[in-house]
Design a protein around this motif. Structure first.
Motif, short mmCIF file in Angstrom:
data_model
loop_
_atom_site.label_atom_id
_atom_site.label_comp_id
_atom_site.label_asym_id
_atom_site.label_seq_id
_atom_site.Cartn_x
_atom_site.Cartn_y
_atom_site.Cartn_z
N GLN A 5 2.90 19.52 0.94
CA GLN A 5 3.14 18.10 1.20
C GLN A 5 3.81 17.90 2.54
O GLN A 5 4.47 18.78 3.08
N ARG A 6 3.62 16.68 3.05
CA ARG A 6 4.38 16.17 4.20
C ARG A 6 4.85 14.77 3.82
O ARG A 6 4.12 14.02 3.19
N HIS A 7 6.07 14.43 4.20
CA HIS A 7 6.53 13.06 3.95
C HIS A 7 7.62 12.67 4.93
O HIS A 7 8.41 13.51 5.37
N SER A 67 0.84 -1.20 0.00
CA SER A 67 0.00 0.00 0.00
C SER A 67 0.87 1.24 0.00
O SER A 67 0.57 2.21 0.67
N ASN A 68 1.97 1.18 -0.75
CA ASN A 68 2.91 2.28 -0.64
C ASN A 68 2.55 3.50 -1.47
O ASN A 68 3.18 4.52 -1.34
N THR A 73 3.91 9.30 2.62
CA THR A 73 3.71 10.59 1.97
C THR A 73 2.25 11.01 2.06
O THR A 73 1.34 10.17 2.03
N ASP A 74 2.03 12.29 2.21
CA ASP A 74 0.69 12.89 2.28
C ASP A 74 0.79 14.22 1.54
O ASP A 74 1.18 15.22 2.11
N THR A 124 -0.92 9.74 -1.69
CA THR A 124 -0.76 9.25 -0.33
C THR A 124 -0.16 7.85 -0.38
O THR A 124 -0.23 7.17 -1.40
N GLY A 125 0.43 7.42 0.72
CA GLY A 125 0.96 6.07 0.76
C GLY A 125 1.88 5.85 1.93
O GLY A 125 2.33 6.80 2.59
N ASP A 126 2.17 4.58 2.21
CA ASP A 126 3.02 4.20 3.33
C ASP A 126 4.50 4.27 3.01
O ASP A 126 5.33 4.26 3.90
#
Length: 938
Positions: free
Chosen positions: A346-348, A275-276, A318-319, A302-304
């Motif tokens: 963004q945030r990651h 689910s990356n 990542t978001d 988005t992703g893990d």
């Protein structure tokens, strides 16, 4: 089901779907004919007519005859196609959305003009190089290639198939890529969006997380290697990357694209379906609405992520959002306004620490010469997809986090209840351009761009005393132990999470006045003004269980000299450790002249730039008792360059260029904002470059070839940094300055494409470099005690290879197009003669003279790209559906993409060798990963 079986099953399903819907029966090709004329209606000979498939990039072409007539045969039925006409000295004309039927012959006439404001005015402003006219080595990456190969990766990675370009994802965080061109890093490679520079005003770096989503908006990317033809005072020594975004004047429509990323670690520790990544893109085009048109896009990702912590948690989640808007308004026949806005809040999570190879892959490490067995005891194996920058935290911990600026600013809960990232990046850097194109008649035009670029956010880390877990030979945060200790401390938290904040505002204007004369002569004069104000400070992000944080030497924090005793106790969101504000003021100008004919071109330009820097420290007092203030005064630089193209025939041309640049040092080379000192007599860096090459373009576009040689000398480079145990002597610590670092970058580059039919195409790129330091560099260090006099030393770097990028590279690809709108490509990339990055400041021991940094093994990696148009299968007229898949690192090769020699943190020096595999720290390349998705067009 094993990951191999899953991969094979997915690829088989895609191939079955493609071939079950592909029309592989023999078809009668189509023909495009017409006539090319000038303003007076006379036929124009020698114009290149190129027919390009919008989805696959397949091209066929022809030249216009003496009467202007042309005929392009062998065009595969289908589309959409873009038919473009190009001729030196004329504006570019094109016809879009051309569809062809079996056996059809379609007539398209074109009228070329020297004076109209063409729709490619943006490309003219951005100084895009043109075949047979611009005397530089360059590569164009089309929209079709970007869409079919980039996937959801960072934009620079699509350039890895071009000569002398090395781009990596580094630690794997979204937007954390970096790029080298001809051995020069991003500080000496100019990056421009629609002709506007985006390199950081202080240090020249480019943070690709700020431009996430740009690949979805890009019409094309042009990489000009070397000094380039760009006339602004940009750091274009290695090259210039110029991204042109989608024009506003598109046909009305809507596009929706959904992408899925596959390949994160599954529960069994294998690289399987995960689910990356989940990415959605929506693009809306208004089409012409009277004299107005607009294009807008929104991207959600988005992703893990691909990496997890040693003890748990997602390291590279990542978001992110991204947006793009382009508008155009035709004021009248001679004036047009365009506005562009692009940004990516963004945030990651980040994985920023390289590790010893024994930790990442012991099997691979054992295959390397000289890898001592003791390293495996010092660094226990944790696996290929692990990071020390995240660790679990008890879900019962309810501490609030805070960031004063950037995405999700204010008080909030942490990203995930179950883990806490030591390293997170959060930022939003919008850029807004307003472009005015004006034509006054008689060959006189003026283009002016005003722009604003803001930036707010920062990166996280720890400060003070944090509890660490060293079970794996690496430093991993133990959050629960830290929180428990902080709660028990009567004097507040001993260690906390902090934000390092970077807030910036940049305003700029570029204006270019261009005059065309008879005989193919053009003259141009331009000005470039920029000003930036940047605030830097640290603030308390998370108190990690304590009531407050005492900013003092006890907790490794530097307090403000203006605080009272009580103000040393800092609360959530309070500033700590440093707070300063820098300004960068830039003014430049240039003059340029060019003569172009069908036989070639001659070009020359001279430019001047002046920078000034100021620094205000709000934590330190100056001589007068107020804030410490420093000012550099004006520092000037210049560039002079020119070149020529000689067209030997309608297909062959030769070119050469030369230039000299005196580059003003970046902010850090003039003012040290860590210590608050103004460097004595900062020197300009100087570059001298020569380049020659040849270019071949067959009139049918079946074969193209580019070959060039380059030679660049880089002199008077200054480096500064703090070094511990200088020369291997324990306790000798201080600020080290290297003076006059000289290097030479030279090599050969080639790229070719061969398309024997409209069913198959072969591409190749080759670069062989010889980059090395020319002489030992003198330098000095100021001891850390601040009382001892500076000591002068020699640093032994003569003959050492320039590191951090492979000096031999090759890319080969084979593409097949079994049906209209279908493409399948296998791309192989080969890298060798790669030396690990090393710190020049650590080369003061004469016993190490001539010892190269460690050389990681060369490697090859293969990717597969599949794209297929299902056509109009939806119950909506004019709609279409495309499916696509990308398999990166097809054979799951283990390879070292980034390395640091003689690591200060993850070394094994016990065997006495400082420059071997077990003494280095590395980033391994991504394992096999997939990107699949579908796209709807309405």
């Amino acid at each position: 089901m094993s990951r191999t079986i899953r991969l094979k099953a997915l690829c088989a399903a895609l191939f079955i779907l493609i071939f079950s819907t592909a029309d592989l029966a023999a078809q009668e090709t189509a023909t495009v004919t017409g006539r090319v004329t000038d303003d007076l209606g006379a036929g124009v000979a020698g114009a290149q007519v190129v027919v390009s498939h919008d989805l696959t990039g397949v091209q066929v072409g022809a030249l216009s005859g003496s009467d202007g007539a042309y005929r392009v045969e062998g065009v595969r039925p289908g589309g959409p196609y873009t038919v473009e006409v190009i001729l030196i000295g004329y504006g570019r004309e094109s016809e879009t959305e051309v569809s062809l039927e079996d056996g059809q012959s379609i007539a398209l006439d074109f009228s070329l003009s020297r004076e109209a404001i063409a729709m490619n005015a943006l490309e003219v402003f951005a100084t895009r190089a043109q075949d047979r006219q611009t005397p530089v080595a360059f590569t164009n990456v089309s929209k079709a290639q970007i869409q079919n190969q980039l996937g959801s990766r960072d934009l620079p990675l699509v350039l890895n198939v071009t000569p002398s370009v090395y781009a990596t994802q580094q630690g794997g965080g979204a937007g954390d890529a970096r790029i080298n061109v001809r051995g020069f890093n991003q500080r000496n490679t100019a990056v421009m969006i629609n002709g506007v520079p985006v390199n950081d005003m202080e240090n020249g770096w480019v943070y690709w997380s700020n431009w996430d989503g740009l690949g979805d908006a890009a019409t094309s990317i042009q990489l000009q290697r070397g000094l380039s033809a760009v006339n602004l005072a940009t750091p274009s020594i290695g090259g210039t990357i110029n991204v042109i975004t989608d024009p506003a004047a598109e046909g009305a429509g809507l596009m929706y694209k959904q992408e899925f990323g596959l390949g994160s670690l599954d529960e069994n520790g294998g690289w399987g379906l995960g689910s990356n990544l989940l990415k959605e893109t929506v693009v809306v085009n208004t089409g012409p609405v009277g004299r107005f048109a607009a294009t807008g896009s929104v991207v959600r990702k988005t992703g893990d992520g691909m990496y997890t912590g040693f003890t748990g948690g997602n390291a590279t989640w990542t978001d992110a959002w991204a947006y793009y808007l382009a508008t155009s308004f035709q004021l009248n026949s001679n004036n047009r306004l365009e506005a562009y806005a692009v940004g990516a809040p963004q945030r990651h999570g980040q994985n920023i620490y390289k590790l010893n190879l024994a930790s990442l892959d012991p099997e691979f490490a054992r295959t390397l010469d000289g890898f001592d067995a003791g390293a495996f005891e010092k660094f226990p194996a944790v696996g290929r997809g692990r990071s020390p920058n995240v660790a679990p935290v008890s879900a019962s911990y309810g501490g609030t986090q805070y960031n004063s600026t950037g995405p999700d600013s204010g008080r909030r809960d942490r990203f995930n209840d179950g883990f806490l990232n030591e390293r997170e990046n959060y930022f939003h850097k919008p850029q807004v351009n307003l472009n005015w194109y004006s034509y006054f008649g008689d060959g006189l035009s003026l283009t002016t761009v005003g722009y604003f670029s803001g930036g707010a956010g920062g990166g996280t880390g720890t400060i003070g005393s944090v509890r660490w877990n060293y079970d794996y030979g690496q430093r991993i945060p133990d959050w629960d132990a830290t929180i428990a200790r902080n709660r028990d401390e009567a004097a507040g938290s001993r260690g906390v999470l902090r934000n390092s904040v970077n807030n910036q505002r940049t305003w700029g204007a570029i204006s270019k006045l261009r005059k065309s004369f008879d005989g193919g002569v053009t003259a141009e004069v331009g000005v470039d003004w920029r000003t930036a104000k940047i605030a830097h400070y640290r603030e308390v992000r998370d108190l990690l269980g304590g009531a407050y944080y005492e900013c003092s030497s006890r907790n490794r924090c530097t307090p403000s000299e203006f605080w009272s005793e009580a103000e040393h106790n800092r609360n959530l969101g309070d500033k700590i450790h440093y707070h300063n504000e820098n300004t960068v003021d830039w003014l430049g100008g240039y003059v340029q002249a060019e003569k172009t004919t069908t036989g070639g071109s001659l070009y020359g330009m001279a430019g001047w730039a002046q920078n000034s820097y100021t620094f205000v420290d709000f934590f330190k007092s100056g001589p007068g008792g107020g804030n410490l203030e420093l000012e550099s005064g004006n520092i000037s630089g210049y560039q002079i360059k020119g070149g020529a193209v000689r067209n030997l025939s309608n297909e062959w041309s030769l070119f050469g260029n030369a230039g000299i640049v005196s580059k003003v040092p970046i902010f850090d080379g003039v003012i040290d904002d860590n210590s608050g000192t103004l460097h004595d007599d900062p020197k300009n860096e100087k570059f001298l470059s020569f380049e020659v090459g040849t270019q071949f373009r067959s009139s049918s576009r079946a074969l193209s070839l580019d070959v060039n040689l380059y030679h660049t000398t880089w002199r008077d480079r200054t480096e500064r940094g703090f070094v511990r145990d200088l020369g291997g002597v324990e306790g000798v610590d201080g600020l080290v300055t290297l003076l006059g670092v000289d290097a030479r970058h030279m090599g050969i580059e080639a790229q070719a494409a061969y398309q024997p039919s409209n069913v198959v195409r072969f591409d190749g790129a080759l670069s062989i470099g010889n980059w090395k330091y020319l002489e030992d560099a003198p330098g000095f260090y100021r001891p850390d005690d601040r009382f001892t006099e500076s000591v002068f030393l020699d640093f032994y770097i003569q003959g050492l290879k320039v590191a951090d990028a492979p000096q031999r590279q090759m890319a080969l690809s084979a593409s097949v197009f079994p049906a209209d709108g279908t493409s399948m490509s296998l791309v192989g990339k080969f890298f060798g003669n790669h030396y690990a990055a090393f710190n020049h400041l650590n080369r003061s021991d004469p016993a190490e003279r001539g010892i190269q940094s460690w050389q990681p093994p060369g490697y090859s990696v293969f990717d597969v790209h599949l794209s297929h148009s299902l056509g109009n299968i939806l119950p909506v007229a004019g709609s279409s559906v495309r499916i696509f898949a990308n398999v990166y690192n097809l054979f799951d090769t283990t390879y070292i993409q980034d390395a640091t020699d003689a690591s200060s943190f993850n070394n094994y020096f016990e065997d006495g060798d400082l420059h071997d595999a077990d003494s280095a720290e590395v980033f391994l390349g991504y394992p096999r990963s997939l990107n699949v998705g579908f796209q709807f067009n309405f």
